[in-house]
Scaffold this motif. Structure first.
Motif, PDB file in Angstrom:
ATOM      1  N   LEU A  41     -45.739  24.956  17.884  1.00  0.00           N
ATOM      2  CA  LEU A  41     -45.175  26.020  17.040  1.00  0.00           C
ATOM      3  C   LEU A  41     -43.744  25.586  16.744  1.00  0.00           C
ATOM      4  CD1 LEU A  41     -45.012  28.908  15.833  1.00  0.00           C
ATOM      5  CD2 LEU A  41     -44.386  29.706  18.121  1.00  0.00           C
ATOM      6  N   GLY A  42     -43.519  25.151  15.516  1.00  0.00           N
ATOM      7  CA  GLY A  42     -42.208  24.616  15.158  1.00  0.00           C
ATOM      8  C   GLY A  42     -41.130  25.683  15.213  1.00  0.00           C
ATOM      9  N   VAL A  43     -39.927  25.276  15.625  1.00  0.00           N
ATOM     10  CA  VAL A  43     -38.806  26.218  15.667  1.00  0.00           C
ATOM     11  C   VAL A  43     -38.587  26.822  14.275  1.00  0.00           C
ATOM     12  CG1 VAL A  43     -36.318  26.435  16.035  1.00  0.00           C
ATOM     13  CG2 VAL A  43     -37.687  25.065  17.617  1.00  0.00           C
ATOM     14  N   HIS A  44     -38.784  25.997  13.232  1.00  0.00           N
ATOM     15  CA  HIS A  44     -38.560  26.484  11.864  1.00  0.00           C
ATOM     16  C   HIS A  44     -39.547  27.583  11.480  1.00  0.00           C
ATOM     17  CE1 HIS A  44     -41.887  23.782  11.498  1.00  0.00           C
ATOM     18  NE2 HIS A  44     -42.066  24.069  10.231  1.00  0.00           N
TER      19      HIS A  44
ATOM     20  N   PHE B 212     -38.623  20.248  16.184  1.00  0.00           N
ATOM     21  CA  PHE B 212     -38.827  20.631  17.580  1.00  0.00           C
ATOM     22  C   PHE B 212     -39.705  21.875  17.651  1.00  0.00           C
ATOM     23  CE2 PHE B 212     -34.989  18.162  17.392  1.00  0.00           C
ATOM     24  CZ  PHE B 212     -35.114  17.315  18.475  1.00  0.00           C
TER      25      PHE B 212
ATOM     26  N   PHE C 299     -32.883  39.031  15.922  1.00  0.00           N
ATOM     27  CA  PHE C 299     -34.180  39.139  16.588  1.00  0.00           C
ATOM     28  C   PHE C 299     -34.232  38.202  17.781  1.00  0.00           C
ATOM     29  CE2 PHE C 299     -34.697  40.540  12.268  1.00  0.00           C
ATOM     30  CZ  PHE C 299     -35.470  41.681  12.402  1.00  0.00           C
ATOM     31  N   THR C 300     -35.072  38.563  18.738  1.00  0.00           N
ATOM     32  CA  THR C 300     -35.194  37.702  19.911  1.00  0.00           C
ATOM     33  C   THR C 300     -36.460  36.857  19.812  1.00  0.00           C
ATOM     34  OG1 THR C 300     -36.495  39.248  21.231  1.00  0.00           O
ATOM     35  CG2 THR C 300     -34.096  39.489  21.332  1.00  0.00           C
ATOM     36  N   VAL C 301     -36.445  35.767  20.551  1.00  0.00           N
ATOM     37  CA  VAL C 301     -37.604  34.882  20.611  1.00  0.00           C
ATOM     38  C   VAL C 301     -38.820  35.661  21.105  1.00  0.00           C
ATOM     39  CG1 VAL C 301     -38.548  32.832  21.731  1.00  0.00           C
ATOM     40  CG2 VAL C 301     -36.168  32.840  20.948  1.00  0.00           C
TER      41      VAL C 301
ATOM     42  N   HIS D 129     -31.395  32.835  17.042  1.00  0.00           N
ATOM     43  CA  HIS D 129     -30.324  31.914  16.645  1.00  0.00           C
ATOM     44  C   HIS D 129     -29.883  31.004  17.782  1.00  0.00           C
ATOM     45  CE1 HIS D 129     -28.295  35.056  18.791  1.00  0.00           C
ATOM     46  NE2 HIS D 129     -27.135  34.458  18.688  1.00  0.00           N
TER      47      HIS D 129
ATOM     48  N   PHE E 299     -40.586  37.609  18.449  1.00  0.00           N
ATOM     49  CA  PHE E 299     -41.378  36.790  17.535  1.00  0.00           C
ATOM     50  C   PHE E 299     -42.613  36.215  18.221  1.00  0.00           C
ATOM     51  CE2 PHE E 299     -38.453  35.831  13.708  1.00  0.00           C
ATOM     52  CZ  PHE E 299     -38.214  37.191  13.584  1.00  0.00           C
ATOM     53  N   LEU E 300     -42.480  35.895  19.494  1.00  0.00           N
ATOM     54  CA  LEU E 300     -43.656  35.372  20.195  1.00  0.00           C
ATOM     55  C   LEU E 300     -44.674  36.485  20.465  1.00  0.00           C
ATOM     56  CD1 LEU E 300     -42.423  32.593  22.624  1.00  0.00           C
ATOM     57  CD2 LEU E 300     -43.486  32.396  20.382  1.00  0.00           C
TER      58      LEU E 300
ATOM     59  N   ALA F 295     -30.763  35.177  12.086  1.00  0.00           N
ATOM     60  CA  ALA F 295     -31.582  34.847  13.260  1.00  0.00           C
ATOM     61  C   ALA F 295     -31.116  35.606  14.501  1.00  0.00           C
ATOM     62  CB  ALA F 295     -31.555  33.345  13.517  1.00  0.00           C
ATOM     63  N   SER F 296     -29.825  35.951  14.526  1.00  0.00           N
ATOM     64  CA  SER F 296     -29.285  36.608  15.716  1.00  0.00           C
ATOM     65  C   SER F 296     -29.793  38.034  15.883  1.00  0.00           C
ATOM     66  CB  SER F 296     -27.760  36.631  15.658  1.00  0.00           C
ATOM     67  OG  SER F 296     -27.327  37.565  14.690  1.00  0.00           O
TER      68      SER F 296
ATOM     69  N   LEU G 111     -40.284  30.125  13.104  1.00  0.00           N
ATOM     70  CA  LEU G 111     -39.713  31.433  13.432  1.00  0.00           C
ATOM     71  C   LEU G 111     -38.856  31.942  12.271  1.00  0.00           C
ATOM     72  CD1 LEU G 111     -38.612  31.064  17.174  1.00  0.00           C
ATOM     73  CD2 LEU G 111     -40.823  31.717  16.240  1.00  0.00           C
ATOM     74  N   LEU G 112     -38.434  31.025  11.405  1.00  0.00           N
ATOM     75  CA  LEU G 112     -37.596  31.454  10.276  1.00  0.00           C
ATOM     76  C   LEU G 112     -38.425  32.159   9.201  1.00  0.00           C
ATOM     77  CD1 LEU G 112     -35.367  28.257   9.867  1.00  0.00           C
ATOM     78  CD2 LEU G 112     -34.813  30.361  11.089  1.00  0.00           C
TER      79      LEU G 112
ATOM     80  N   ILE H  34     -27.608  31.838  10.826  1.00  0.00           N
ATOM     81  CA  ILE H  34     -27.285  32.226  12.210  1.00  0.00           C
ATOM     82  C   ILE H  34     -27.222  33.751  12.328  1.00  0.00           C
ATOM     83  CG2 ILE H  34     -25.478  32.182  13.971  1.00  0.00           C
ATOM     84  CD1 ILE H  34     -24.778  29.345  13.016  1.00  0.00           C
TER      85      ILE H  34
ATOM     86  N   LEU I 217     -33.176  36.735  24.308  1.00  0.00           N
ATOM     87  CA  LEU I 217     -32.811  35.378  23.887  1.00  0.00           C
ATOM     88  C   LEU I 217     -32.903  35.375  22.367  1.00  0.00           C
ATOM     89  CD1 LEU I 217     -32.406  32.292  24.284  1.00  0.00           C
ATOM     90  CD2 LEU I 217     -34.884  32.104  24.506  1.00  0.00           C
TER      91      LEU I 217
ATOM     92  N   TYR J 163     -48.324  29.325  21.199  1.00  0.00           N
ATOM     93  CA  TYR J 163     -47.387  29.000  22.287  1.00  0.00           C
ATOM     94  C   TYR J 163     -48.135  28.911  23.615  1.00  0.00           C
ATOM     95  CZ  TYR J 163     -43.705  29.517  25.754  1.00  0.00           C
ATOM     96  OH  TYR J 163     -42.887  29.340  26.835  1.00  0.00           O
TER      97      TYR J 163
END
Lengths: 423, 423
Positions: free
Chosen positions: A166-169, B145, A145-147, B169, A150-151, A142-143, A171-172, A139, B166, A160
């Protein structure tokens, strides 16, 4: 910006050749000039343990910097490898067992140390830090960086926007790779230009966490033997450094002429002066490109297997590939009176004369009839100098003095032109 | 779809009143009809331990279902609470220490069990399963997801599209909440309509993991005392269930008339028949809305504090709020000969007559001069029936027989109109 605080010619060579981009070059030059041994980070995916010439471009940079006293930190990406497809629904990146990862890592390193100096390399496994990672660590990481950040990565954005999953994982992945730079205290990270985003995330994370941000050393992507796409195992256009000398030699010989200079530049030690000479020879057409390609193939094989092996591969190539496995000395010769085989067809261009190969085959007693000859051609069983002949009418210039005409696996003759010297 | 396999009138009442949507209602009806005690999941954020009437809407549904024999599983969201802002850069959702979480959870439960039956409640902490979560667990969960699915959540999408940050995390939040449903084997999850997305993720995850997908029970969002926005502590338009009886009574009395029926419906036990009567009385204007509001306030206070407290609160309200803390009996009266105080200003509308209040104040011996009266008005120290008077010219209709005119904290008179009955 690009002017050197260091005038070390070795540094200049390292920064000039085989480099796509350095973020930030001026900072990197200062680091090199500081005299401190730098920690050069390079990660690999143990689900893809095979090294090909495309990877060698970067590995050579590592080696060159090691030779100046710097330290390589090789990261076994045993955790990022899991992100491929943990759900197991796709076949593209299956989950590996721990044993497979370990075996693959060994395979990788055996190859890696053909280029990189083992003595100046530290090997680190992601599992050293990620095995103990808690949900809180994830957490917190991940906090940062923003979505949207990454997109912005090209492949993520495309998937996207075009509705591909594009799996949420996923982004990890960049997050973990970035954290590696924290864990190993990287001064510089190496990667192809397609890794730029991930390398920059590492740089940013280090800055956020109060570390000195790493330099990002981006090397060019090598075009594969097809001359079109990036070299890649899955595309089949690759030269593996585990390929045996004969195969490696032959694969280099198969690249289009347009790649000769690029390969010389990125994966050989031929001097800049040498490269300049080759380049002008090619431009002036004062050399057969095949000759330079043989030199290139020799250089590359020699790099991995030594001089003797390179010489052997070259001889083998000449014997088998250029003459299609026909042991020249033992072949029966057949003298072709060229004029008598010219086809009755009107020549397409005034300069082009055709020989009807079915007639030659009957006369040379390779077949019983021209009908049989045509059937065998239709079955792709007839070769002239290793090339399949499907049309009986062959440009007479393709039939050389000494050409090998082969039918099936066992019947062949060496053609001796009666008009050699007359033309 | 909506027709009952169960004709239990208690079930019908539960499904009819205080419900926004049930996904999937037909399935939920079948579950209720099966006779099996259901596990009713309800989570809360321990960084926000205060329960207000808005939350009570859902808690009442839990209680009603408990009374039919079902089991509540209350989830202390001690991990999702961390997602608020783990980086500590924002002040909106600070990270809590373990002790704070524990204290807040106690505070919450003390309130929770004012509505919900403690005997039929199981309390589960997210830390029971998430403390042991590994990176592999996170990757596996996240891989189920896609980013696109999560960016479909309205608030996420809006923030992404409008360029508001956003955090990566934050995508984990719905995942963790969903996993809770796996951990506690939820049959039904409860939440406001703004929780629909998260509840559906839980339902989907259960299906993916081979569990029976939970039903999602969505309750309406209660409008706050301002009559406009959703009830929320941060907006200040809330009635906390910890508010003392007098304060709770007064806050209910402050809601706009338009909310009376909604509050009756969602947070009282007044029967459907009773509601229908109130509604027609309001429509026919056969009742003063204030009377119904007092009934509502009484019902609500009684629910949390019992009948005596509600009665006391009502009396206190009448004494202090409706009469602005003026102990009526002890106030000096002053007889106003209305005609003699009418202002010399021409009336704006024919029907409107103004009284010059400064004259009344001098005559009533509240001030020594009209100048002093004007100064005090400018200082907002003059009130007529609890409303500050800044303009000396007051519509004579505002001055009632029995109105209280107050100057500063200590001087006041009760005005007795000489013309009552003549108009």
């Amino acid at each position: 910006m690009g002017s050197p605080p260091s005038a070390d010619p070795r540094v200049e060579a390292i920064l000039r050749r085989g480099v796509a981009e350095i973020v930030v070059e001026a900072e990197f030059r200062k680091l090199l000039a500081s005299g401190r041994p730098l920690r050069l980070k390079m990660g690999f995916d143990p689900s893809r343990p095979d090294i090909h010439l495309g990877h060698v471009v970067g590995l050579r940079k590592l080696r060159q910097l090691q030779d100046l006293g710097h330290q390589v930190v090789l990261i076994v990406g045993d955790w990022t490898a899991r992100i491929g497809d943990p759900s197991g629904q796709s076949v593209t990146r299956p989950m590996l067992t721990e044993e497979e990862v370990r075996a693959n890592a060994e395979t990788y390193m055996k190859q890696f140390f053909k280029v990189v100096d083992r003595e100046k390399t530290e090997v680190a496994w992601q599992s050293q830090w990620f095995n103990a990672f808690t949900l809180a660590d994830v957490i917190r990481l991940a906090s940062r960086f923003t979505v949207a950040q990454f997109l912005a990565r090209e492949d993520f954005r495309k998937r996207y926007e075009t509705g591909q999953p594009l799996g949420v994982h996923e982004l990890l992945y960049p997050l973990l790779q970035a954290y590696d730079s924290i864990a190993v205290k990287a001064d510089v990270e190496f990667g192809g230009t397609d890794q730029k985003f991930n390398l920059l995330v590492g740089r940013e994370l280090q800055a956020m966490m109060g570390h000195t941000p790493q330099q990002c050393f981006l090397v060019p992507i090598l075009v594969g033997t097809d001359g079109v796409q990036k070299m890649s195992k899955s595309l089949g256009n690759y030269i593996a450094i585990e390929d045996p000398p004969h195969e490696m030699f032959g694969k280099v010989m198969s690249i289009p002429d347009s790649l000769i200079m690029l390969y010389f530049e990125l994966v050989t030690d031929v001097s800049d002066k040498g490269l300049a000479e080759f380049r002008s020879q090619l431009e002036e057409r004062s050399v057969n490109p095949m000759v330079l390609k043989q030199r290139l193939a020799h250089e590359i094989v020699e790099q991995f297997y030594g001089h003797e092996a390179a010489k052997g591969a070259e001889e083998h190539f000449n014997k088998t590939f250029r003459q299609k496995e026909v042991p020249i000395s033992s072949v029966r010769s057949f003298k072709v009176e060229v004029a008598s085989y010219l086809s009755g067809q009107p020549p397409v261009k005034a300069a082009t004369q055709f020989i009807d190969l079915t007639k030659v085959m009957v006369a040379a007693q390779l077949v019983g009839s021209r009908g049989e000859a045509r059937r065998l051609m239709a079955q792709r069983a007839v070769e002239l100098d290793g090339e399949i002949v499907e049309n009986p009418l062959v440009d007479e210039k393709r039939m050389l003095d000494g050409s090998i005409l082969k039918v099936g696996k066992l019947r062949f003759v060496k053609l001796i032109r009666d008009d050699v010297g007359k033309k």
